[in-house]
Design an enzyme around this catalytic site. Structure first.
Site, PDB file in Angstrom:
ATOM      1  N   HIS A 106      49.501  39.962  37.594  1.00  0.00           N
ATOM      2  CA  HIS A 106      48.516  39.123  36.887  1.00  0.00           C
ATOM      3  C   HIS A 106      48.669  37.647  37.264  1.00  0.00           C
ATOM      4  O   HIS A 106      48.521  36.756  36.431  1.00  0.00           O
ATOM      5  CB  HIS A 106      48.652  39.281  35.366  1.00  0.00           C
ATOM      6  CG  HIS A 106      48.369  40.666  34.877  1.00  0.00           C
ATOM      7  ND1 HIS A 106      47.105  41.107  34.576  1.00  0.00           N
ATOM      8  CD2 HIS A 106      49.188  41.714  34.635  1.00  0.00           C
ATOM      9  CE1 HIS A 106      47.149  42.370  34.176  1.00  0.00           C
ATOM     10  NE2 HIS A 106      48.408  42.760  34.214  1.00  0.00           N
TER      11      HIS A 106
ATOM     12  N   ASN B  27      44.182  45.040  28.811  1.00  0.00           N
ATOM     13  CA  ASN B  27      43.383  45.038  30.033  1.00  0.00           C
ATOM     14  C   ASN B  27      41.916  45.256  29.699  1.00  0.00           C
ATOM     15  O   ASN B  27      41.551  45.437  28.532  1.00  0.00           O
ATOM     16  CB  ASN B  27      43.860  46.141  30.988  1.00  0.00           C
ATOM     17  CG  ASN B  27      45.213  45.832  31.613  1.00  0.00           C
ATOM     18  OD1 ASN B  27      45.487  44.698  31.995  1.00  0.00           O
ATOM     19  ND2 ASN B  27      46.055  46.847  31.719  1.00  0.00           N
TER      20      ASN B  27
ATOM     21  N   TYR C 234      58.332  41.618  29.111  1.00  0.00           N
ATOM     22  CA  TYR C 234      57.493  40.424  29.140  1.00  0.00           C
ATOM     23  C   TYR C 234      58.236  39.143  28.754  1.00  0.00           C
ATOM     24  O   TYR C 234      58.175  38.160  29.481  1.00  0.00           O
ATOM     25  CB  TYR C 234      56.240  40.635  28.281  1.00  0.00           C
ATOM     26  CG  TYR C 234      55.134  41.319  29.041  1.00  0.00           C
ATOM     27  CD1 TYR C 234      55.348  42.571  29.621  1.00  0.00           C
ATOM     28  CD2 TYR C 234      53.890  40.738  29.204  1.00  0.00           C
ATOM     29  CE1 TYR C 234      54.342  43.207  30.345  1.00  0.00           C
ATOM     30  CE2 TYR C 234      52.888  41.368  29.930  1.00  0.00           C
ATOM     31  CZ  TYR C 234      53.121  42.600  30.488  1.00  0.00           C
ATOM     32  OH  TYR C 234      52.134  43.221  31.208  1.00  0.00           O
TER      33      TYR C 234
END
Length: 479
Positions: A52, A124, A334
Protein backbone atom coordinates in the site's frame (compact mmCIF):
# COMPACT_ATOMS: atom_id res chain seq x y z
CA UNK A 1 14.51 -30.97 -2.57
CA UNK A 2 16.08 -28.79 0.13
CA UNK A 3 14.59 -28.46 3.62
CA UNK A 4 12.81 -25.16 4.39
CA UNK A 5 14.26 -23.61 7.57
CA UNK A 6 14.03 -20.53 9.73
CA UNK A 7 16.69 -17.86 9.35
CA UNK A 8 18.54 -19.64 12.14
CA UNK A 9 18.56 -22.90 10.20
CA UNK A 10 15.82 -24.64 12.15
CA UNK A 11 13.68 -26.95 9.97
CA UNK A 12 10.09 -25.82 9.37
CA UNK A 13 7.46 -28.56 9.53
CA UNK A 14 4.49 -26.54 8.25
CA UNK A 15 4.74 -23.32 6.27
CA UNK A 16 1.05 -23.19 5.40
CA UNK A 17 -0.86 -22.90 8.68
CA UNK A 18 -0.56 -20.80 11.84
CA UNK A 19 -0.73 -22.45 15.25
CA UNK A 20 -4.20 -21.77 16.63
CA UNK A 21 -6.28 -22.70 19.66
CA UNK A 22 -8.51 -25.12 17.79
CA UNK A 23 -9.41 -25.12 14.10
CA UNK A 24 -11.19 -21.75 14.32
CA UNK A 25 -9.40 -20.34 17.33
CA UNK A 26 -7.07 -17.34 17.59
CA UNK A 27 -3.37 -17.52 16.78
CA UNK A 28 -0.92 -18.41 19.55
CA UNK A 29 2.01 -16.13 20.32
CA UNK A 30 4.32 -19.16 20.41
CA UNK A 31 4.15 -19.40 16.60
CA UNK A 32 7.63 -17.97 16.19
CA UNK A 33 7.82 -18.49 12.45
CA UNK A 34 4.58 -16.56 11.89
CA UNK A 35 5.91 -13.60 13.88
CA UNK A 36 9.31 -13.91 12.18
CA UNK A 37 7.75 -13.80 8.72
CA UNK A 38 5.53 -10.85 9.53
CA UNK A 39 8.28 -8.90 11.32
CA UNK A 40 10.74 -9.56 8.52
CA UNK A 41 8.23 -8.47 5.87
CA UNK A 42 7.80 -5.15 7.67
CA UNK A 43 11.53 -4.54 7.33
CA UNK A 44 12.07 -5.65 3.74
CA UNK A 45 11.61 -2.23 2.16
CA UNK A 46 12.36 1.23 3.50
CA UNK A 47 11.23 3.87 3.94
CA UNK A 48 7.95 3.45 2.05
CA UNK A 49 5.25 1.03 3.18
CA UNK A 50 5.98 -2.61 2.43
CA UNK A 51 2.51 -2.76 0.83
CA UNK A 52 0.00 0.00 0.00
CA UNK A 53 2.91 2.36 -0.72
CA UNK A 54 1.07 4.52 -3.28
CA UNK A 55 -1.82 6.32 -1.66
CA UNK A 56 -4.10 9.34 -1.38
CA UNK A 57 -6.05 10.61 1.60
CA UNK A 58 -8.63 13.11 2.75
CA UNK A 59 -10.28 14.14 5.99
CA UNK A 60 -13.98 13.85 6.59
CA UNK A 61 -16.75 12.95 8.98
CA UNK A 62 -18.79 9.91 9.92
CA UNK A 63 -22.37 10.70 10.95
CA UNK A 64 -24.47 7.98 12.60
CA UNK A 65 -28.07 8.30 11.43
CA UNK A 66 -29.55 5.04 12.73
CA UNK A 67 -29.77 3.42 16.17
CA UNK A 68 -27.64 0.28 16.50
CA UNK A 69 -27.18 0.53 20.28
CA UNK A 70 -28.63 -2.97 20.70
CA UNK A 71 -25.45 -4.23 19.07
CA UNK A 72 -22.77 -1.91 20.46
CA UNK A 73 -22.00 0.50 23.26
CA UNK A 74 -19.26 2.24 21.23
CA UNK A 75 -19.84 5.97 21.50
CA UNK A 76 -18.66 6.51 17.91
CA UNK A 77 -21.54 4.34 16.65
CA UNK A 78 -24.38 5.94 18.62
CA UNK A 79 -27.14 7.73 16.69
CA UNK A 80 -26.41 11.44 16.19
CA UNK A 81 -22.66 11.06 16.76
CA UNK A 82 -20.35 12.89 14.34
CA UNK A 83 -16.69 11.85 14.23
CA UNK A 84 -13.79 13.39 12.34
CA UNK A 85 -11.74 10.91 10.29
CA UNK A 86 -9.00 10.51 7.75
CA UNK A 87 -9.38 7.99 4.93
CA UNK A 88 -6.35 6.76 2.99
CA UNK A 89 -6.86 5.03 -0.35
CA UNK A 90 -4.06 3.04 -1.94
CA UNK A 91 -3.00 0.36 -4.35
CA UNK A 92 -1.52 -2.77 -2.80
CA UNK A 93 1.38 -3.89 -4.97
CA UNK A 94 2.86 -0.78 -6.55
CA UNK A 95 5.69 1.27 -5.15
CA UNK A 96 5.29 4.92 -4.16
CA UNK A 97 5.81 6.01 -7.78
CA UNK A 98 3.43 3.50 -9.34
CA UNK A 99 0.51 4.57 -11.50
CA UNK A 100 -2.92 4.90 -9.90
CA UNK A 101 -4.89 3.31 -12.74
CA UNK A 102 -3.53 -0.22 -12.37
CA UNK A 103 -5.46 -3.45 -11.91
CA UNK A 104 -5.03 -4.04 -8.20
CA UNK A 105 -6.90 -4.21 -4.93
CA UNK A 106 -7.41 -0.76 -3.37
CA UNK A 107 -6.73 -0.10 0.28
CA UNK A 108 -9.52 1.63 2.21
CA UNK A 109 -8.04 2.59 5.60
CA UNK A 110 -9.96 4.86 7.96
CA UNK A 111 -8.82 6.45 11.22
CA UNK A 112 -11.73 7.72 13.34
CA UNK A 113 -10.75 10.29 15.98
CA UNK A 114 -13.28 9.21 18.62
CA UNK A 115 -13.83 10.44 22.17
CA UNK A 116 -12.57 7.08 23.42
CA UNK A 117 -9.36 7.01 21.40
CA UNK A 118 -8.61 6.27 17.77
CA UNK A 119 -10.51 3.53 15.98
CA UNK A 120 -8.76 2.29 12.84
CA UNK A 121 -10.70 0.27 10.28
CA UNK A 122 -8.08 -0.97 7.85
CA UNK A 123 -9.83 -2.56 4.89
CA UNK A 124 -9.98 -2.76 1.10
CA UNK A 125 -12.37 -2.10 -1.75
CA UNK A 126 -13.10 -5.85 -1.76
CA UNK A 127 -14.94 -7.83 0.92
CA UNK A 128 -12.42 -10.71 0.79
CA UNK A 129 -8.65 -11.22 0.42
CA UNK A 130 -6.28 -13.64 -1.32
CA UNK A 131 -5.28 -15.63 1.78
CA UNK A 132 -6.97 -16.42 5.06
CA UNK A 133 -3.90 -17.25 7.14
CA UNK A 134 -1.22 -14.60 7.68
CA UNK A 135 1.36 -17.37 7.57
CA UNK A 136 1.01 -17.05 3.79
CA UNK A 137 0.73 -13.25 3.62
CA UNK A 138 4.47 -12.47 3.26
CA UNK A 139 4.72 -15.23 0.63
CA UNK A 140 1.81 -13.74 -1.31
CA UNK A 141 3.25 -10.22 -1.18
CA UNK A 142 6.56 -11.51 -2.57
CA UNK A 143 4.66 -12.55 -5.72
CA UNK A 144 3.27 -9.02 -6.09
CA UNK A 145 6.64 -7.34 -5.74
CA UNK A 146 9.64 -7.48 -8.04
CA UNK A 147 11.78 -10.50 -8.90
CA UNK A 148 14.92 -9.97 -6.81
CA UNK A 149 17.16 -10.88 -9.78
CA UNK A 150 15.49 -9.20 -12.75
CA UNK A 151 13.79 -6.47 -10.66
CA UNK A 152 10.70 -6.92 -12.84
CA UNK A 153 7.12 -7.71 -11.84
CA UNK A 154 6.30 -11.34 -12.58
CA UNK A 155 2.87 -12.51 -13.74
CA UNK A 156 4.18 -16.06 -13.53
CA UNK A 157 4.94 -15.65 -9.83
CA UNK A 158 1.47 -14.26 -9.14
CA UNK A 159 -0.36 -16.98 -11.05
CA UNK A 160 1.92 -19.71 -9.72
CA UNK A 161 1.03 -18.71 -6.17
CA UNK A 162 -2.68 -18.29 -6.92
CA UNK A 163 -2.96 -21.69 -8.56
CA UNK A 164 -1.08 -23.36 -5.72
CA UNK A 165 -3.44 -21.74 -3.20
CA UNK A 166 -7.06 -22.14 -4.37
CA UNK A 167 -8.37 -20.02 -1.47
CA UNK A 168 -7.20 -17.06 -3.61
CA UNK A 169 -9.83 -17.72 -6.31
CA UNK A 170 -12.58 -15.53 -4.81
CA UNK A 171 -10.31 -12.49 -4.67
CA UNK A 172 -8.69 -13.31 -8.02
CA UNK A 173 -12.15 -13.38 -9.63
CA UNK A 174 -12.96 -9.94 -8.20
CA UNK A 175 -9.55 -8.59 -9.22
CA UNK A 176 -9.90 -9.81 -12.80
CA UNK A 177 -13.50 -8.56 -13.09
CA UNK A 178 -14.53 -5.02 -14.00
CA UNK A 179 -14.18 -4.00 -10.37
CA UNK A 180 -10.48 -4.81 -10.37
CA UNK A 181 -9.83 -1.46 -12.05
CA UNK A 182 -11.83 1.36 -10.41
CA UNK A 183 -12.09 4.60 -12.39
CA UNK A 184 -11.39 6.59 -9.22
CA UNK A 185 -11.32 6.22 -5.46
CA UNK A 186 -14.69 7.98 -5.34
CA UNK A 187 -16.35 5.35 -7.51
CA UNK A 188 -15.76 2.21 -5.44
CA UNK A 189 -17.09 0.58 -2.29
CA UNK A 190 -15.07 0.05 0.87
CA UNK A 191 -15.10 -2.87 3.28
CA UNK A 192 -13.69 -3.66 6.71
CA UNK A 193 -13.24 -7.09 5.04
CA UNK A 194 -12.44 -8.90 8.30
CA UNK A 195 -15.05 -10.10 10.74
CA UNK A 196 -14.99 -7.91 13.84
CA UNK A 197 -17.17 -7.96 16.93
CA UNK A 198 -19.55 -5.48 18.48
CA UNK A 199 -20.31 -5.55 22.21
CA UNK A 200 -23.37 -3.89 23.69
CA UNK A 201 -24.01 -2.42 27.14
CA UNK A 202 -25.28 -5.80 28.38
CA UNK A 203 -21.97 -7.46 27.53
CA UNK A 204 -23.45 -9.34 24.56
CA UNK A 205 -21.19 -10.00 21.57
CA UNK A 206 -22.20 -9.87 17.90
CA UNK A 207 -20.01 -10.62 14.90
CA UNK A 208 -19.98 -7.80 12.36
CA UNK A 209 -18.89 -6.93 8.83
CA UNK A 210 -18.43 -3.24 7.92
CA UNK A 211 -19.51 -1.92 4.50
CA UNK A 212 -19.17 1.51 2.84
CA UNK A 213 -21.30 1.88 -0.29
CA UNK A 214 -20.31 4.71 -2.62
CA UNK A 215 -23.04 7.26 -3.40
CA UNK A 216 -21.14 8.24 -6.54
CA UNK A 217 -21.93 4.88 -8.12
CA UNK A 218 -19.54 2.16 -9.23
CA UNK A 219 -17.39 3.18 -12.18
CA UNK A 220 -14.60 1.05 -13.62
CA UNK A 221 -12.03 1.10 -16.41
CA UNK A 222 -11.13 -1.39 -19.10
CA UNK A 223 -7.48 -2.34 -19.54
CA UNK A 224 -7.33 -0.18 -22.66
CA UNK A 225 -8.89 2.83 -20.94
CA UNK A 226 -6.50 2.45 -18.02
CA UNK A 227 -3.49 2.19 -20.31
CA UNK A 228 -4.47 5.41 -22.06
CA UNK A 229 -4.87 7.19 -18.71
CA UNK A 230 -1.53 5.93 -17.34
CA UNK A 231 0.22 7.10 -20.50
CA UNK A 232 -0.86 10.65 -19.70
CA UNK A 233 -1.34 10.76 -15.92
CA UNK A 234 0.16 8.40 -13.37
CA UNK A 235 -1.63 10.26 -10.55
CA UNK A 236 -5.16 10.05 -11.98
CA UNK A 237 -6.84 8.86 -8.76
CA UNK A 238 -4.96 11.35 -6.59
CA UNK A 239 -5.85 14.17 -8.98
CA UNK A 240 -9.52 13.17 -9.12
CA UNK A 241 -9.89 12.99 -5.34
CA UNK A 242 -7.98 16.20 -4.60
CA UNK A 243 -9.64 18.31 -7.28
CA UNK A 244 -13.18 17.18 -6.48
CA UNK A 245 -12.77 18.00 -2.80
CA UNK A 246 -11.19 21.37 -3.67
CA UNK A 247 -14.26 22.16 -5.80
CA UNK A 248 -16.64 21.21 -2.98
CA UNK A 249 -17.79 18.02 -4.69
CA UNK A 250 -17.49 15.99 -1.51
CA UNK A 251 -17.69 12.21 -2.03
CA UNK A 252 -19.98 10.22 0.27
CA UNK A 253 -20.44 6.60 1.26
CA UNK A 254 -23.38 4.95 3.04
CA UNK A 255 -22.12 3.11 6.12
CA UNK A 256 -23.77 -0.27 6.68
CA UNK A 257 -23.14 -3.42 8.70
CA UNK A 258 -23.94 -7.11 8.64
CA UNK A 259 -24.63 -8.76 12.00
CA UNK A 260 -24.28 -12.42 12.99
CA UNK A 261 -24.99 -13.82 16.44
CA UNK A 262 -22.55 -16.15 18.16
CA UNK A 263 -25.16 -18.91 17.89
CA UNK A 264 -25.53 -18.35 14.15
CA UNK A 265 -21.75 -18.43 13.72
CA UNK A 266 -21.56 -21.80 15.46
CA UNK A 267 -24.24 -23.23 13.17
CA UNK A 268 -22.87 -21.82 9.91
CA UNK A 269 -21.75 -24.30 7.24
CA UNK A 270 -18.45 -22.43 6.73
CA UNK A 271 -16.02 -20.53 8.92
CA UNK A 272 -17.46 -16.99 9.31
CA UNK A 273 -13.98 -15.72 10.23
CA UNK A 274 -12.48 -16.85 6.90
CA UNK A 275 -11.26 -13.72 5.08
CA UNK A 276 -11.65 -15.40 1.69
CA UNK A 277 -15.42 -15.72 2.14
CA UNK A 278 -18.36 -13.31 2.35
CA UNK A 279 -21.59 -13.53 4.34
CA UNK A 280 -24.80 -13.95 2.36
CA UNK A 281 -26.75 -10.69 2.21
CA UNK A 282 -29.91 -12.77 2.13
CA UNK A 283 -29.11 -14.50 5.43
CA UNK A 284 -27.38 -11.49 6.99
CA UNK A 285 -28.90 -8.38 5.38
CA UNK A 286 -27.20 -5.00 5.35
CA UNK A 287 -28.24 -2.69 8.20
CA UNK A 288 -28.12 1.09 7.67
CA UNK A 289 -25.87 2.92 10.14
CA UNK A 290 -24.82 6.30 8.77
CA UNK A 291 -22.99 8.26 6.11
CA UNK A 292 -19.32 9.07 5.60
CA UNK A 293 -18.26 12.27 3.83
CA UNK A 294 -14.80 13.39 2.70
CA UNK A 295 -14.64 17.18 2.77
CA UNK A 296 -11.07 18.34 3.43
CA UNK A 297 -7.75 17.82 1.69
CA UNK A 298 -4.55 17.45 3.73
CA UNK A 299 -2.28 20.50 3.87
CA UNK A 300 0.97 18.51 3.77
CA UNK A 301 1.10 15.18 1.96
CA UNK A 302 4.17 13.85 3.79
CA UNK A 303 2.99 14.82 7.28
CA UNK A 304 -0.63 13.78 6.89
CA UNK A 305 -0.69 11.00 4.30
CA UNK A 306 2.74 9.41 4.16
CA UNK A 307 3.06 9.46 7.96
CA UNK A 308 -0.53 8.41 8.63
CA UNK A 309 -0.30 5.15 10.56
CA UNK A 310 -3.22 2.73 10.61
CA UNK A 311 -3.59 -0.45 12.60
CA UNK A 312 -6.56 -2.76 13.31
CA UNK A 313 -5.18 -3.02 16.85
CA UNK A 314 -6.68 0.42 17.49
CA UNK A 315 -10.19 -0.27 18.76
CA UNK A 316 -12.57 1.39 21.21
CA UNK A 317 -14.91 -0.05 23.86
CA UNK A 318 -17.83 -1.72 22.11
CA UNK A 319 -15.79 -2.75 19.05
CA UNK A 320 -13.37 -5.66 19.11
CA UNK A 321 -11.71 -8.49 17.23
CA UNK A 322 -12.63 -11.99 16.09
CA UNK A 323 -10.78 -15.29 15.59
CA UNK A 324 -10.02 -14.27 11.98
CA UNK A 325 -6.43 -15.47 11.54
CA UNK A 326 -5.47 -12.63 9.21
CA UNK A 327 -6.92 -10.04 11.57
CA UNK A 328 -5.13 -11.59 14.53
CA UNK A 329 -1.80 -11.30 12.73
CA UNK A 330 -2.43 -7.75 11.49
CA UNK A 331 -3.02 -6.69 15.10
CA UNK A 332 0.69 -7.36 15.60
CA UNK A 333 2.07 -6.67 12.15
CA UNK A 334 0.67 -3.20 11.47
CA UNK A 335 1.88 -1.31 14.55
CA UNK A 336 5.20 -3.13 14.24
CA UNK A 337 5.49 -1.83 10.69
CA UNK A 338 4.69 1.73 11.83
CA UNK A 339 7.33 1.64 14.57
CA UNK A 340 9.90 0.55 12.01
CA UNK A 341 8.76 2.81 9.16
CA UNK A 342 8.03 6.02 11.07
CA UNK A 343 9.46 5.66 14.56
CA UNK A 344 8.82 4.48 18.08
CA UNK A 345 6.26 7.12 19.01
CA UNK A 346 4.53 7.43 15.63
CA UNK A 347 1.21 7.83 17.47
CA UNK A 348 2.29 11.30 18.66
CA UNK A 349 2.42 12.73 15.14
CA UNK A 350 -0.46 15.10 14.43
CA UNK A 351 -2.29 12.88 11.94
CA UNK A 352 -2.13 9.89 14.31
CA UNK A 353 -2.70 11.69 17.61
CA UNK A 354 -5.95 10.86 19.42
CA UNK A 355 -8.20 13.69 20.55
CA UNK A 356 -8.69 12.30 24.06
CA UNK A 357 -6.18 12.31 26.92
CA UNK A 358 -3.45 9.67 26.71
CA UNK A 359 -2.05 8.08 29.88
CA UNK A 360 0.57 5.43 29.22
CA UNK A 361 3.70 3.94 30.71
CA UNK A 362 5.16 3.43 27.21
CA UNK A 363 7.26 6.57 27.18
CA UNK A 364 10.81 5.52 26.28
CA UNK A 365 12.31 5.70 22.82
CA UNK A 366 12.77 8.25 20.07
CA UNK A 367 10.18 10.85 19.09
CA UNK A 368 8.51 11.35 22.48
CA UNK A 369 7.68 15.02 22.03
CA UNK A 370 6.04 15.53 25.42
CA UNK A 371 2.58 14.19 24.68
CA UNK A 372 3.16 11.44 27.22
CA UNK A 373 3.87 13.20 30.51
CA UNK A 374 5.85 11.35 33.15
CA UNK A 375 5.43 12.31 36.79
CA UNK A 376 7.90 11.37 39.52
CA UNK A 377 7.42 7.79 40.77
CA UNK A 378 4.68 7.14 38.18
CA UNK A 379 6.69 5.62 35.33
CA UNK A 380 5.90 1.94 35.98
CA UNK A 381 2.85 -0.16 36.83
CA UNK A 382 1.63 -1.17 39.33
CA UNK A 383 2.81 1.65 41.58
CA UNK A 384 1.80 3.05 44.94
CA UNK A 385 1.74 6.67 43.84
CA UNK A 386 -1.64 7.12 42.14
CA UNK A 387 -0.41 6.53 38.60
CA UNK A 388 -2.83 5.59 35.80
CA UNK A 389 -4.68 2.35 36.54
CA UNK A 390 -6.65 -0.24 34.62
CA UNK A 391 -10.44 -0.33 34.81
CA UNK A 392 -12.13 -3.73 34.78
CA UNK A 393 -15.33 -2.25 33.37
CA UNK A 394 -13.69 -2.33 29.93
CA UNK A 395 -13.13 -6.09 30.01
CA UNK A 396 -14.77 -7.87 27.10
CA UNK A 397 -16.98 -10.94 27.57
CA UNK A 398 -15.17 -14.27 27.37
CA UNK A 399 -14.92 -15.77 23.89
CA UNK A 400 -15.96 -19.43 23.67
CA UNK A 401 -13.57 -21.53 21.58
CA UNK A 402 -14.94 -25.04 21.68
CA UNK A 403 -14.29 -26.49 25.12
CA UNK A 404 -12.17 -23.54 26.25
CA UNK A 405 -12.63 -19.78 26.42
CA UNK A 406 -10.31 -16.94 25.50
CA UNK A 407 -10.09 -14.49 28.37
CA UNK A 408 -7.61 -12.63 30.53
CA UNK A 409 -7.02 -15.36 33.09
CA UNK A 410 -5.47 -14.21 36.37
CA UNK A 411 -2.19 -16.11 36.33
CA UNK A 412 -1.86 -15.65 40.09
CA UNK A 413 -4.88 -17.86 40.68
CA UNK A 414 -2.94 -20.81 39.29
CA UNK A 415 -0.96 -20.75 42.52
CA UNK A 416 -1.10 -18.19 45.28
CA UNK A 417 1.66 -19.89 47.27
CA UNK A 418 4.59 -17.53 46.91
CA UNK A 419 6.07 -18.32 50.29
CA UNK A 420 6.78 -22.04 50.81
CA UNK A 421 9.65 -22.28 48.35
CA UNK A 422 11.35 -19.07 49.56
CA UNK A 423 10.95 -20.51 53.08
CA UNK A 424 12.59 -23.77 52.02
CA UNK A 425 15.50 -21.79 50.59
CA UNK A 426 15.71 -19.59 53.69
CA UNK A 427 15.73 -22.65 55.97
CA UNK A 428 18.70 -24.09 54.08
CA UNK A 429 20.81 -21.04 54.91
CA UNK A 430 23.24 -21.07 57.79
CA UNK A 431 23.36 -18.18 60.20
CA UNK A 432 26.06 -16.28 58.32
CA UNK A 433 24.12 -16.55 55.06
CA UNK A 434 20.95 -15.30 56.75
CA UNK A 435 22.74 -12.30 58.21
CA UNK A 436 24.19 -11.51 54.78
CA UNK A 437 20.68 -11.72 53.31
CA UNK A 438 19.29 -9.34 55.94
CA UNK A 439 22.16 -6.89 55.44
CA UNK A 440 21.95 -6.93 51.64
CA UNK A 441 18.21 -6.28 51.72
CA UNK A 442 18.63 -3.42 54.15
CA UNK A 443 21.37 -1.90 51.98
CA UNK A 444 19.17 -2.11 48.88
CA UNK A 445 16.32 -0.35 50.71
CA UNK A 446 18.25 2.87 51.14
CA UNK A 447 15.85 5.60 49.98
CA UNK A 448 12.80 3.32 50.01
CA UNK A 449 9.67 4.81 51.61
CA UNK A 450 8.47 3.52 54.98
CA UNK A 451 5.22 2.38 53.31
CA UNK A 452 7.07 0.11 50.90
CA UNK A 453 9.41 -1.16 53.63
CA UNK A 454 6.43 -2.12 55.77
CA UNK A 455 4.85 -3.98 52.88
CA UNK A 456 8.08 -5.90 52.30
CA UNK A 457 8.34 -6.84 55.99
CA UNK A 458 4.77 -8.16 55.96
CA UNK A 459 5.60 -10.37 53.00
CA UNK A 460 8.82 -11.58 54.60
CA UNK A 461 6.83 -12.52 57.69
CA UNK A 462 4.70 -14.86 55.57
CA UNK A 463 7.88 -16.65 54.59
CA UNK A 464 9.25 -16.78 58.12
CA UNK A 465 8.98 -14.57 61.22
CA UNK A 466 12.76 -14.88 61.51
CA UNK A 467 13.14 -13.54 57.97
CA UNK A 468 11.06 -10.44 58.76
CA UNK A 469 12.64 -9.73 62.12
CA UNK A 470 16.14 -10.11 60.66
CA UNK A 471 15.48 -7.56 57.95
CA UNK A 472 13.77 -5.24 60.43
CA UNK A 473 16.78 -5.31 62.74
CA UNK A 474 19.15 -4.65 59.86
CA UNK A 475 17.05 -1.67 58.78
CA UNK A 476 17.04 -0.31 62.34
CA UNK A 477 20.84 -0.34 62.43
CA UNK A 478 20.88 1.93 59.38
CA UNK A 479 18.26 4.36 60.64
Amino acid sequence: MSQLTTTSGNPIADNQNSITAGARGPVLLQDYQLLEKLAHQNRERIPERAVHAKGSAAYGELEITHDISKYTKASVLQKGEKTRLILRFSTVAGEAGAADAERDVRGFAIKFYTKEGNWDLVGNNTPVFFVKDAYKFPDFIHTQKRDPRSHLRSSDAAWDFWTLNPETLHQVTILMSDRGLPASYRHMHGFGSHTYSLINAKGERFWVKFHFKTRQGIKNLTNKEAADIVANDRESHQRDLFENIEKGNFPKWDFKIQIMSEKEANELSFNPFDLTKTWSHKDFPLIDVGVMTLNENPENYFNEVEQAAFSPSNIVPGISFSPDKMLQARIFSYPDAQRYRIGTHYAQLGVNRPINEVNTYTVGGAMNNGMYKVESKKYYEPNSYDGPKEDKKYLEPDLALGDVVAARFDHRLDSDDYFSQPKALFDLMNEAQKQALFSNIADSMDGVSDMVKERALNLFAKISPEYASGVKDALAKRA
